[in-house]
Design a protein around this motif. Structure first.
Motif, PDB file in Angstrom:
ATOM      1  N   HIS A 159      35.631  36.467  36.331  1.00 45.16           N
ATOM      2  CA  HIS A 159      35.602  38.043  35.880  1.00 45.16           C
ATOM      3  C   HIS A 159      36.219  38.414  34.850  1.00 45.16           C
ATOM      4  N   CYS A 169      27.766  41.847  37.531  1.00 47.64           N
ATOM      5  CA  CYS A 169      28.355  40.623  38.147  1.00 47.64           C
ATOM      6  C   CYS A 169      28.351  40.497  39.265  1.00 47.64           C
ATOM      7  N   CYS A 171      30.718  41.635  41.292  1.00 51.20           N
ATOM      8  CA  CYS A 171      32.255  42.054  41.326  1.00 51.20           C
ATOM      9  C   CYS A 171      31.972  43.652  40.996  1.00 51.20           C
ATOM     10  N   ARG A 173      31.139  44.705  38.251  1.00 50.02           N
ATOM     11  CA  ARG A 173      31.106  45.367  36.164  1.00 50.02           C
ATOM     12  C   ARG A 173      30.245  44.863  36.100  1.00 50.02           C
ATOM     13  N   CYS A 176      30.841  39.718  33.255  1.00 49.00           N
ATOM     14  CA  CYS A 176      31.927  39.029  33.504  1.00 49.00           C
ATOM     15  C   CYS A 176      31.459  38.116  32.844  1.00 49.00           C
TER      16      CYS A 176
HETATM   17 ZN    ZN Z   1      33.011  39.975  37.537  1.00 57.75          ZN
END
Ligand code: ZN
Length: 299
Positions: A159, A169, A171, A173, A176
């Motif tokens: 990440h 991603c 996550c 964001r 990554c």
């Molecule tokens: Zn990520």
């Protein structure tokens, strides 16, 4: 009867349990159970305890180790957070020690594998272990000590952002490392651009057959990861960089990563860059957590 050492690797979909005769590194028995994290922690530990008790039979358990993906605090005996499992603030040590005894360790899975790779090699100062499969993670050991970071969150290289406005991603964001160079990221990108469901293995196979879309995707993925690892080696200068994980060990992918590192690393006089494939296969997490438990609880 001699006592038994137990090693447990709790993954997002499956959990592997291996039982070892003392001092042996080949398990005498291994079993896999579905983790089913959504059913809850109580249900998981009940199934885990049943399997461990069955595997040990009438023998005593000597040492044990349990590793999992996510932020683990061995000091507090807790899993702080695991996005893979959806679990937060779990008293891992307390729960496991209720049926395994007190001579145990808990650890992040990548850290455990890094420790195992370090312990199984002789006389090396430091080692970085990078796993490349669905996601990408890292563990680092220096003179026998695992680098955990101030928040037990060191090594989350998957990440780190490597491309401005890159792919989205898991996550939330963009750009990554694992959204470009990890297995899940490759599958999502193939799906987004071609509208097809296709596995990582097939993406690589078709790149190897020179199909332009896949070749371009794998070239970007392996060069991005290669440059990242090159920067990591130049920043931390470990004795060895070990690459594991199903995607990392893929020969076609690995060779391309290696080529990028070799072309780009910073040439300090006398510097040797050592990159190796994981040596404690087929389950580096299991052998890693086993060696960590044996090193922590010496007789
Ligand atoms: Zn990520």
């Amino acid at each position: 009867m001699p006592a038994v050492d137990i090693a447990i690797d709790v993954g997002g979909t499956k959990t592997l349990v291996s039982a070892f005769d003392e001092k042996e590194v080949e398990p005498y028995s291994s079993e896999e159970i579905p983790t089913r994290p959504a059913e809850g922690i109580d249900s998981f530990f009940e199934r885990l305890s049943n399997i461990c008790l069955r595997m040990k039979g009438s023998r005593n358990i000597n040492r044990w180790g349990l590793c999992t993906a996510g932020a683990v605090s061995p000091e507090k005996g807790k899993l702080i957070w695991s996005p893979n499992l959806g679990w937060k603030d779990v008293e891992l040590f307390k729960r496991a020690s209720s049926f395994l005894g007190t001579k145990g360790v808990i650890e992040n899975d990548c850290n455990a594998a890094a420790f195992g790779e370090w312990a199984f090699r002789k006389d090396i100062e430091s080692l970085i272990y990078v796993t490349v499969s669905t996601g990408i993670g890292m563990g680092m050991v220096v003179r026998g000590k695992i680098l955990r970071g101030a928040n037990n969150a060191a090594g989350e290289i998957g990440h780190t952002i490597v491309k401005r406005n890159g792919p989205l991603c898991t996550c939330g964001r963009r750009g990554c490392l694992q959204s470009i160079s990890g297995g899940r990221g490759l599958e999502i990108r193939a799906n987004d651009s071609l509208g097809i469901e296709i596995g990582t293995k097939e993406i690589i196979d078709r790149a190897e057959l020179n199909e332009p879309v896949f070749k371009e995707m794998i070239t970007e993925a392996s060069e991005t990861l290669g440059r990242f690892l090159c920067n990591l080696m130049d920043s931390l200068d470990p004795s060895v960089l070990v690459i594991g994980g199903s995607l990392g060990k893929n020969r076609y992918y690995f060779d391309r990563i290696l080529k990028t590192i070799e072309e780009n690393y910073y040439r300090v006089p006398g510097k040797k860059v050592k990159i190796e494939l994981s040596s404690i296969e087929p389950n580096p997490n299991i052998l890693g957590i086993l060696s960590l438990s044996r090193r922590t609880h010496k007789d």
